[in-house]
Design an enzyme around this catalytic site. Structure first.
Site, PDB file in Angstrom:
ATOM      1  N   HIS A  38     -12.603   3.118  -0.509  1.00 19.55           N
ATOM      2  CA  HIS A  38     -12.634   2.108   0.559  1.00 19.55           C
ATOM      3  C   HIS A  38     -13.349   0.837   0.089  1.00 19.55           C
ATOM      4  CE1 HIS A  38     -12.650   5.491   3.828  1.00 19.55           C
ATOM      5  NE2 HIS A  38     -11.407   5.053   3.664  1.00 19.55           N
ATOM      6  N   HIS A  40     -17.757   2.403   7.306  1.00 15.47           N
ATOM      7  CA  HIS A  40     -16.297   2.322   7.475  1.00 15.47           C
ATOM      8  C   HIS A  40     -15.860   3.643   8.098  1.00 15.47           C
ATOM      9  CE1 HIS A  40     -12.073   1.292   6.158  1.00 15.47           C
ATOM     10  NE2 HIS A  40     -11.992   2.596   6.387  1.00 15.47           N
ATOM     11  N   ASP A  58      -8.683  12.418  16.796  1.00 19.81           N
ATOM     12  CA  ASP A  58      -8.706  11.083  17.400  1.00 19.81           C
ATOM     13  C   ASP A  58      -9.916  10.971  18.329  1.00 19.81           C
ATOM     14  OD1 ASP A  58      -8.245   8.786  19.086  1.00 19.81           O
ATOM     15  OD2 ASP A  58      -6.213   8.790  18.260  1.00 19.81           O
ATOM     16  N   MET A  59     -10.782  10.007  18.020  1.00 16.80           N
ATOM     17  CA  MET A  59     -12.037   9.867  18.766  1.00 16.80           C
ATOM     18  C   MET A  59     -11.798   9.590  20.248  1.00 16.80           C
ATOM     19  SD  MET A  59     -15.171  10.368  18.362  1.00 16.80           S
ATOM     20  CE  MET A  59     -15.665  10.390  16.641  1.00 16.80           C
ATOM     21  N   ARG A  90      -2.462  -1.993  -3.609  1.00 10.68           N
ATOM     22  CA  ARG A  90      -3.663  -1.180  -3.461  1.00 10.68           C
ATOM     23  C   ARG A  90      -3.536  -0.007  -4.431  1.00 10.68           C
ATOM     24  NH1 ARG A  90      -5.109   3.224   1.056  1.00 10.68           N
ATOM     25  NH2 ARG A  90      -7.229   3.586   0.374  1.00 10.68           N
ATOM     26  N   ASN A 135       0.875  -1.166   0.000  1.00 12.65           N
ATOM     27  CA  ASN A 135       0.000   0.000   0.000  1.00 12.65           C
ATOM     28  C   ASN A 135       0.916   1.221   0.000  1.00 12.65           C
ATOM     29  OD1 ASN A 135      -1.792   2.043   0.527  1.00 12.65           O
ATOM     30  ND2 ASN A 135      -2.755   1.055   2.300  1.00 12.65           N
ATOM     31  N   GLY A 161     -15.226   2.778  14.084  1.00 11.57           N
ATOM     32  CA  GLY A 161     -16.346   1.835  14.053  1.00 11.57           C
ATOM     33  C   GLY A 161     -16.106   0.610  14.909  1.00 11.57           C
ATOM     34  N   ASN A 170     -13.916   0.464  17.515  1.00 13.86           N
ATOM     35  CA  ASN A 170     -13.496   0.744  18.894  1.00 13.86           C
ATOM     36  C   ASN A 170     -14.361   1.720  19.684  1.00 13.86           C
ATOM     37  OD1 ASN A 170     -10.911  -0.798  18.966  1.00 13.86           O
ATOM     38  ND2 ASN A 170     -10.461   0.549  17.245  1.00 13.86           N
ATOM     39  N   LYS A 230       3.159   0.760   3.246  1.00 14.36           N
ATOM     40  CA  LYS A 230       2.764  -0.253   4.231  1.00 14.36           C
ATOM     41  C   LYS A 230       2.793  -1.598   3.518  1.00 14.36           C
ATOM     42  CE  LYS A 230      -0.422   2.801   6.603  1.00 14.36           C
ATOM     43  NZ  LYS A 230      -1.791   3.236   6.452  1.00 14.36           N
TER      44      LYS A 230
HETATM   45  P1  ADP Z   1      -7.080   4.986   8.701  1.00 17.23           P
HETATM   46  O1  ADP Z   1      -8.168   5.652   7.937  1.00 17.23           O
HETATM   47  O2  ADP Z   1      -5.891   5.865   8.929  1.00 17.23           O
HETATM   48  O3  ADP Z   1      -6.753   3.574   8.252  1.00 17.23           O
HETATM   49  P2  ADP Z   1      -8.118   3.704  11.125  1.00 17.23           P
HETATM   50  O4  ADP Z   1      -9.166   2.846  10.560  1.00 17.23           O
HETATM   51  O5  ADP Z   1      -6.902   3.076  11.691  1.00 17.23           O
HETATM   52  O6  ADP Z   1      -7.718   4.883  10.136  1.00 17.23           O
HETATM   53  O7  ADP Z   1      -8.803   4.620  12.257  1.00 17.23           O
HETATM   54  C1  ADP Z   1      -8.061   5.565  12.961  1.00 17.23           C
HETATM   55  C2  ADP Z   1      -8.988   6.292  13.921  1.00 17.23           C
HETATM   56  O8  ADP Z   1      -9.667   5.343  14.764  1.00 17.23           O
HETATM   57  C3  ADP Z   1      -8.264   7.201  14.903  1.00 17.23           C
HETATM   58  O9  ADP Z   1      -8.057   8.484  14.342  1.00 17.23           O
HETATM   59  C4  ADP Z   1      -9.239   7.257  16.076  1.00 17.23           C
HETATM   60  O10 ADP Z   1     -10.144   8.314  15.891  1.00 17.23           O
HETATM   61  C5  ADP Z   1     -10.003   5.957  15.990  1.00 17.23           C
HETATM   62  N1  ADP Z   1      -9.689   5.003  17.074  1.00 17.23           N
HETATM   63  C6  ADP Z   1      -8.698   4.099  17.112  1.00 17.23           C
HETATM   64  N2  ADP Z   1      -8.728   3.414  18.289  1.00 17.23           N
HETATM   65  C7  ADP Z   1      -9.771   3.916  18.989  1.00 17.23           C
HETATM   66  C8  ADP Z   1     -10.343   3.625  20.282  1.00 17.23           C
HETATM   67  N3  ADP Z   1      -9.847   2.695  21.078  1.00 17.23           N
HETATM   68  N4  ADP Z   1     -11.430   4.331  20.659  1.00 17.23           N
HETATM   69  C9  ADP Z   1     -11.958   5.294  19.848  1.00 17.23           C
HETATM   70  N5  ADP Z   1     -11.468   5.593  18.640  1.00 17.23           N
HETATM   71  C10 ADP Z   1     -10.396   4.923  18.214  1.00 17.23           C
END
Ligand code: ADP
Length: 415
Positions: free
Chosen positions: A186, A214, A288-289, A97, A12, A338, A340, A19
């Site tokens: 996606h 997603h 970051d959520m 990808r 990727n 989604g 976490n 990656k």
């Molecule tokens: P990418 O689009 O970079 O592949 P990911 O699917 O890895 O992204 O998602 C990254 C995001 O997931 C982070 O910015 C954060 O907001 C959220 N995230 C990751 N872990 C947690 C968690 N434990 N609780 C809430 N949000 C989370």
């Protein structure tokens, strides 16, 4: 030993990162994973993790890596050190990808000069992504010219969208002249998760209608009827649709005229504003959520607003895709947020009992890496958390194509 090579390297390639994962498709196991980041800078970093045998354990190297060719060479050296060298006859193919496949690439495709030229022709509609993907393919070709290189497109799963969902309501000639339409992204994840959701329900993909959400840093929703995508929230580019980490998602296009005419901003400045400084980061300074939830718990109003705007948009898409599908069997949450963020899932589904949708707070609080249901037994529609695995999906599609033999590149007919 060379009769049935079963390893696939998945690459990727981003503009400054690569990656990778090496998988053995005999049992879908992962042999090694890693990434090279900040390519071209002084602070380049390679993180490599072998996952089998005694060598298991993360290795990190911090030294300048000039370009993608040097990055892949460094990756090859790490793999060799684990006895997994890219010169191995066990390697069956390299799967790449590729973000934008336009209308032509409706399925994974073995890369030829002509295919590469077409991916290049799509650069104007994917200026940030396709050039890096092309560099990754060229670099891998130079390393193993004898090996099939397979392009797996983010847009492919969405090429089944009907014309009325893919068309923007703008002048048809102008749209066609510039290939302006909704492509969606996606797709590898939406394909994988919609199938895995059907499996979780114990049904065939053809028999279920799923809304896939997603929610990563980039975020998109899709409506999947019987295994085929019928609508998705991203459009010409990955900017449309849901509120994302740094992207605005849906916005009145007149906002951009206003920013030009009234705020005196340039096209490039508006591009940066909407792609990099909007979404959650624009609303509250954090994307970051986890951090946003922590701030909400401390009573932070901006973080609350960002969360509410994010969830409101998500609910609108759930409602819209419910109407598009007519009958919904499952809503599946995936990717970083989604998988976490239980509060996002709870808030997105809250109050939708009339639609047959509900979340059981006990099940929603359980943490797991496995696909699972979070809806109560009485609910008419299943709500599920289904971890995505884009690399496995790329490896599967790549391996299926090379195992099928030459001449099976499954290229669609439309230019
Ligand atoms: P990418 O689009 O970079 O592949 P990911 O699917 O890895 O992204 O998602 C990254 C995001 O997931 C982070 O910015 C954060 O907001 C959220 N995230 C990751 N872990 C947690 C968690 N434990 N609780 C809430 N949000 C989370």
């Amino acid at each position: 030993m060379t009769a049935h090579p079963s390893r696939v390297l998945v690459l990727n390639s981003g503009s400054s990162s690569v990656k990778y994962q090496l998988l053995d498709m005999a049992d879908s196991s992962r042999l090694a994973v890693g990434l090279v980041e900040r390519i071209g800078e002084e602070t380049s970093r390679l993180v490599h993790t072998p996952l089998q045998g005694d060598g298991a354990g993360k290795r990190e190297k911090n030294a300048p890596i000039a370009d993608h060719a040097a990055a892949l060479k460094a990756v090859a050296e790490e793999l060799s050190a684990d006895g997994l060298g890219l010169d191995s006859p066990e390697l069956a193919a390299i799967g790449h990808r590729v973000v934008h496949g336009g209308l032509r690439f409706t399925a994974p495709t073995v890369v030829t000069d002509e295919v590469l030229a077409e991916i290049e022709r799509l650069v104007p509609v994917a200026p940030l992504h396709n050039p890096a993907n092309i560099t990754g393919i060229r670099t891998a070709q130079a390393l193993r010219p004898d090996l099939p290189q397979v392009a797996v497109f983010d847009t492919a799963f969405h090429t089944t969208m009907p014309e009325h969902a893919a068309r923007y309501a703008i002048d048809v000639e102008t749209a066609d002249a510039h290939r302006i339409r909704r492509y969606g992204f996606h797709g590898t994840s939406h394909a994988y998760v919609s199938r895995a959701t059907a499996a979780l329900l114990g049904k065939a993909p053809e028999d279920v209608n799923v809304i896939v959400l997603h929610l990563g840093n980039g975020a998109s929703a899709s409506a999947v009827r019987g295994g085929r995508c019928v609508d998705t929230s991203m459009g010409l580019t990955p900017l449309e649709g849901l509120v994302m980490g740094t992207r605005s998602g849906d916005i009145d296009p007149a906002v951009t005229f206003h920013l030009q005419r009234v705020a005196g901003m340039s096209t490039d400045e508006i591009d940066v504003l909407l792609n990099k400084k909007s979404g959650l980061v624009g609303l509250c300074g954090d994307n970051d959520m986890r951090e946003i939830r922590r701030r909400i718990d401390e009573g932070d109003e901006r973080a609350r607003l960002a969360f509410d705007v994010y969830v409101h948009r998500l609910r609108k898409y759930i409602g819209a895709y419910y109407a598009v599908l007519g009958r919904v069997d499952a809503v599946a949450f995936t990717a970083g947020v989604g998988e976490n963020a239980a509060p996002v899932r709870e808030a997105a589904i809250a109050g939708l009992e009339e639609l047959g949708l509900a979340v059981d707070s006990g099940l929603n609080a359980v943490r797991s890496d496995e696909p699972r249901l979070i809806s109560p037994e009485y609910a008419r529609v299943a709500v599920a958390v289904v971890p995505t695995d884009e690399e496995l999906e790329i490896a599967n599609q790549t391996f299926a194509l090379v195992a099928a033999g030459p001449g099976e590149d499954a290229v669609g007919g439309l230019a």
